[in-house]
Design a protein around this motif. Structure first.
Motif, PDB file in Angstrom:
ATOM      1  N   ALA A   1       0.860  -1.187   0.000  1.00 19.78           N
ATOM      2  CA  ALA A   1       0.000   0.000   0.000  1.00 19.78           C
ATOM      3  C   ALA A   1       0.892   1.231   0.000  1.00 19.78           C
ATOM      4  O   ALA A   1       1.915   1.267   0.686  1.00 19.78           O
ATOM      5  CB  ALA A   1      -0.917   0.009   1.222  1.00 19.78           C
ATOM      6  N   VAL A   2       0.525   2.227  -0.780  1.00 21.85           N
ATOM      7  CA  VAL A   2       1.196   3.527  -0.743  1.00 21.85           C
ATOM      8  C   VAL A   2       0.123   4.596  -0.592  1.00 21.85           C
ATOM      9  O   VAL A   2      -1.000   4.449  -1.087  1.00 21.85           O
ATOM     10  CB  VAL A   2       2.040   3.778  -2.017  1.00 21.85           C
ATOM     11  CG1 VAL A   2       3.189   2.797  -2.099  1.00 21.85           C
ATOM     12  CG2 VAL A   2       1.190   3.716  -3.269  1.00 21.85           C
ATOM     13  N   TYR A   3       0.454   5.683   0.084  1.00 16.18           N
ATOM     14  CA  TYR A   3      -0.513   6.753   0.318  1.00 16.18           C
ATOM     15  C   TYR A   3       0.230   8.020   0.701  1.00 16.18           C
ATOM     16  O   TYR A   3       1.421   7.992   1.044  1.00 16.18           O
ATOM     17  CB  TYR A   3      -1.511   6.368   1.419  1.00 16.18           C
ATOM     18  CG  TYR A   3      -0.884   5.748   2.647  1.00 16.18           C
ATOM     19  CD1 TYR A   3      -0.518   6.527   3.738  1.00 16.18           C
ATOM     20  CD2 TYR A   3      -0.655   4.370   2.709  1.00 16.18           C
ATOM     21  CE1 TYR A   3       0.065   5.955   4.855  1.00 16.18           C
ATOM     22  CE2 TYR A   3      -0.065   3.793   3.821  1.00 16.18           C
ATOM     23  CZ  TYR A   3       0.291   4.588   4.895  1.00 16.18           C
ATOM     24  OH  TYR A   3       0.875   4.022   6.000  1.00 16.18           O
ATOM     25  N   ILE A   4      -0.481   9.126   0.652  1.00 12.43           N
ATOM     26  CA  ILE A   4       0.079  10.443   0.961  1.00 12.43           C
ATOM     27  C   ILE A   4      -0.602  10.976   2.213  1.00 12.43           C
ATOM     28  O   ILE A   4      -1.824  10.860   2.373  1.00 12.43           O
ATOM     29  CB  ILE A   4      -0.131  11.433  -0.202  1.00 12.43           C
ATOM     30  CG1 ILE A   4       0.425  10.846  -1.506  1.00 12.43           C
ATOM     31  CG2 ILE A   4       0.519  12.770   0.106  1.00 12.43           C
ATOM     32  CD1 ILE A   4       1.909  10.584  -1.506  1.00 12.43           C
ATOM     33  N   GLN A   5       0.183  11.570   3.109  1.00 13.56           N
ATOM     34  CA  GLN A   5      -0.356  12.150   4.334  1.00 13.56           C
ATOM     35  C   GLN A   5       0.113  13.593   4.459  1.00 13.56           C
ATOM     36  O   GLN A   5       1.279  13.903   4.205  1.00 13.56           O
ATOM     37  CB  GLN A   5       0.102  11.357   5.562  1.00 13.56           C
ATOM     38  CG  GLN A   5      -0.410  11.893   6.885  1.00 13.56           C
ATOM     39  CD  GLN A   5       0.660  11.958   7.949  1.00 13.56           C
ATOM     40  OE1 GLN A   5       1.468  11.055   8.079  1.00 13.56           O
ATOM     41  NE2 GLN A   5       0.674  13.039   8.696  1.00 13.56           N
ATOM     42  N   LYS A   6      -0.822  14.476   4.833  1.00 13.07           N
ATOM     43  CA  LYS A   6      -0.480  15.871   5.072  1.00 13.07           C
ATOM     44  C   LYS A   6      -0.147  16.071   6.542  1.00 13.07           C
ATOM     45  O   LYS A   6      -0.853  15.562   7.415  1.00 13.07           O
ATOM     46  CB  LYS A   6      -1.639  16.783   4.666  1.00 13.07           C
ATOM     47  CG  LYS A   6      -1.933  16.794   3.178  1.00 13.07           C
ATOM     48  CD  LYS A   6      -3.088  17.724   2.849  1.00 13.07           C
ATOM     49  CE  LYS A   6      -3.359  17.741   1.356  1.00 13.07           C
ATOM     50  NZ  LYS A   6      -4.516  18.618   1.004  1.00 13.07           N
ATOM     51  N   VAL A   7       0.919  16.802   6.807  1.00  6.68           N
ATOM     52  CA  VAL A   7       1.304  17.151   8.170  1.00  6.68           C
ATOM     53  C   VAL A   7       0.710  18.522   8.469  1.00  6.68           C
ATOM     54  O   VAL A   7       1.067  19.517   7.840  1.00  6.68           O
ATOM     55  CB  VAL A   7       2.834  17.180   8.333  1.00  6.68           C
ATOM     56  CG1 VAL A   7       3.214  17.547   9.769  1.00  6.68           C
ATOM     57  CG2 VAL A   7       3.425  15.821   7.966  1.00  6.68           C
ATOM     58  N   THR A   8      -0.226  18.571   9.422  1.00  4.32           N
ATOM     59  CA  THR A   8      -0.962  19.810   9.692  1.00  4.32           C
ATOM     60  C   THR A   8      -0.842  20.216  11.151  1.00  4.32           C
ATOM     61  O   THR A   8      -0.572  19.404  12.027  1.00  4.32           O
ATOM     62  CB  THR A   8      -2.455  19.644   9.361  1.00  4.32           C
ATOM     63  OG1 THR A   8      -3.014  18.607  10.188  1.00  4.32           O
ATOM     64  CG2 THR A   8      -2.655  19.274   7.903  1.00  4.32           C
ATOM     65  N   MET A   9      -1.077  21.518  11.386  1.00  2.52           N
ATOM     66  CA  MET A   9      -1.162  22.083  12.724  1.00  2.52           C
ATOM     67  C   MET A   9      -2.270  23.117  12.724  1.00  2.52           C
ATOM     68  O   MET A   9      -2.535  23.760  11.727  1.00  2.52           O
ATOM     69  CB  MET A   9       0.154  22.745  13.138  1.00  2.52           C
ATOM     70  CG  MET A   9       1.284  21.777  13.402  1.00  2.52           C
ATOM     71  SD  MET A   9       1.044  20.796  14.893  1.00  2.52           S
ATOM     72  CE  MET A   9       1.239  22.071  16.139  1.00  2.52           C
TER      73      MET A   9
END
Length: 545
Positions: free
Chosen positions: A479-487
């Motif tokens: 599995a591959v996926y993209i994650q956003k790092v947010t604050m």
């Protein structure tokens, strides 16, 4: 959720709290344990009831629902561009038969340095009582020719390494001696914030400390291979340090030396850990579980299977008042902490003049710091014979010329109880600017190590590897996926940080501690106290050999 379900929920009592935290991720769990420790200490010191308990006796009638604007929450996935490929043939049923034996971490790869703040926090909080670790066997650096180079992390390892020349060994030894001197000086002067004095002890000028780390390594006359090992496999630099124009996070010498000192002090801290890194038995999910248990011991109330569905705001002032849960019950608190997947609905109440639209717009905003491409592969064999658990780092440009960021891969085996026997889990991670770039990086890293089938034809690679033990490990599932790092931050409502692209948890824990001090500016983050259940014995890290 059906309409009949809410009636089966028992009512929550009390309904008034100092703080409501939504979520049981690591940051939320650490925060719950820290806050409950402060409340517990206050209770012991004052010999009185919790502040939240005294306010909980207040009648619900004092909370007039007609004064509240109800704004629905929308929970969105933090992951996007997900691609899953099941590569097992009909004959290969190990995934189906053992599906409950896999413990996967969507925020991986993650590990703990033996001397980093996550270990110190486990010890200080007492959460170490509820978790066991095993050492990571080895660390490797991927070279452009496809070789995996061992990362020497001690004097003995340097002398045993046959891939290093005598000159490389001598220069690396001198450099590590400098790191040890800096580490000793820092330990002797831990109460002294004078950086110049510490630098003078280590014979490193302030000018050098503020210079790029790569320049300092060149000044130390370290060969390219050693520089690459130090910068990317030990100091864990994310981007190409040789190209100032494209690297947004150029590592300073001061920070680079601190990272090397952390790595050096991690080696040998625990007798059963062969290197600098350890990993929780049963997977990364054991870390929040340990802090959740610690929070519960200190008086934190956990409510499971009770989703928070709405936000309660004062119609006149627009200030936060509480939340509504799936049962229909309202809960009130002074502060609210949300995990970063929560946003407010675009369907706002029909009377916008009754509250501050600006405040609600602030609540829906997110600061996207960066994007992280992540991948998970389940394989039939190890990437390195006789090595079960290991870290692998691909330096920038080691896979192809346009690769500007390093890629980290962590292999975990069945002795960590994260997968059944005869299988391994590989986690991949790299920073990226967009999904296409991130997936290209991960695909290149996987192709360099593993035998991947064509996505349209999962049976394109044979499962039987017995005839060629030197062949690349065969992927059963990926599995591959993209994650956003947010604050995000909004008055009395705050967001915990999203998982970042680092190997360890230090930045997440720093952000969590900062959030704690915003909530409780005059309290210590996990005060040194001893409750009756701690007086029994051992408060150390349990590490299996």
């Amino acid at each position: 959720m059906s309409e009949a379900e809410p009636s089966s929920y028992p009512p929550i009592d009390p309904v008034n709290f100092d703080l409501i935290i939504v979520g049981t991720g690591l940051s939320e769990s650490v925060l719950a344990a820290a806050v409950s420790a402060v409340e517990f200490t206050s209770y012991l010191n004052s010999n009185s009831a919790y502040p939240s308990t005294t306010t909980a006796t207040t009648s619900n009638d004092q909370h007039d629902d007609s004064n509240h604007a109800v704004i629905d929450f929308v929970q969105q996935s933090m992951l996007s561009d997900v691609e899953i490929v099941s590569c097992a043939s009909e004959k290969e049923n190990i995934l189906r038969e053992n599906s409950r034996k896999f413990n996967l971490d969507l925020g991986g790869p993650r590990a703990l340095f033996c001397a980093d703040k996550s270990v110190d926090l486990l010890l200080k909080s007492g959460a170490s009582q509820y978790i066991e670790f095993k050492g990571i066997d080895a660390s490797f650096l991927y070279e452009a020719d496809g070789k995996l180079v061992n990362v020497p992390d001690s004097r003995a390892a340097i002398f045993k390494d046959k891939s290093l020349t005598l000159i490389e060994k001598n220069r690396l030894m001198r450099f590590l001696k400098l790191i040890q001197q800096r580490l000793a000086a820092s330990s002797d002067n831990h109460n002294d914030s004078n950086a110049d004095e510490r630098a003078e002890i280590c014979n490193i000028s302030e000018e050098d400390l503020e210079s790029p780390f790569v320049s300092f390594l060149e000044k130390m006359r370290l060969p390219p291979k050693i520089k690459s090992i130090i910068m990317y496999a030990i100091a864990m630099a994310d981007c190409d340090q040789e190209t100032n124009e494209v690297c947004e996070d150029l590592l300073k010498t001061r920070d680079g030396l601190d990272r090397l000192a952390l790595y050096s002090s991690s080696v040998g801290r625990f007798p059963n850990a062969p290197g600098a890194l350890i990993y929780p038995i049963y997977g990364g999910g054991e870390l929040p579980q340990a802090f959740c248990r610690r929070a519960a011991v200190k008086g934190c109330i956990y409510v499971l299977r009770m989703p928070v569905i709405s936000l309660l705001m004062d119609k006149v002032t627009g200030l936060y008042k509480g939340v509504k849960v799936a049962s229909g019950q309202n809960l009130y608190s002074h502060q609210l902490i949300l995990d970063p997947s929560f946003k407010i609905s675009s369907q706002l109440p029909s009377s916008p003049t009754d509250y501050s639209i600006e405040r609600l717009q602030m609540l829906s905003q997110r600061e996207v710091k960066r994007m992280v491409a992540r991948g998970i592969c389940i394989t039939r064999s190890s990437i390195k014979p006789d090595v079960s658990n290991c870290l692998l780092v691909y330096p920038p440009r080691s896979l192809y010329p346009e690769q500007l960021t390093s890629i980290r891969a962590l292999q975990l085996g069945p002795n960590l109880a994260v997968c059944p026997s005869s299988t391994f889990i590989l986690y991949f991670c790299t920073l990226c600017n967009d999904a296409d770039e991130g997936k290209k990086l991960l695909q290149a890293a996987m192709n360099a190590l593993l035998a991947l089938p064509i996505s349209e034809n999962p049976d394109s690679i044979p499962i039987d590897q017995s005839e060629n033990p030197d062949a690349k490990p065969i992927v059963l599932w990926s599995a591959v996926y993209i994650q956003k790092v947010t604050m995000g931050k909004f008055d009395c409502i705050s967001y915990t940080p999203a998982p970042d692209g680092n190997l360890n948890y230090n930045e997440v824990l720093d952000a969590t501690e900062k959030l704690f001090h915003q909530l409780y500016p005059h309290e210590e983050f996990f005060p040194e106290t001893q409750s009756p259940e701690e007086s029994m014995d051992d408060n150390g890290i349990s590490l299996e050999s």
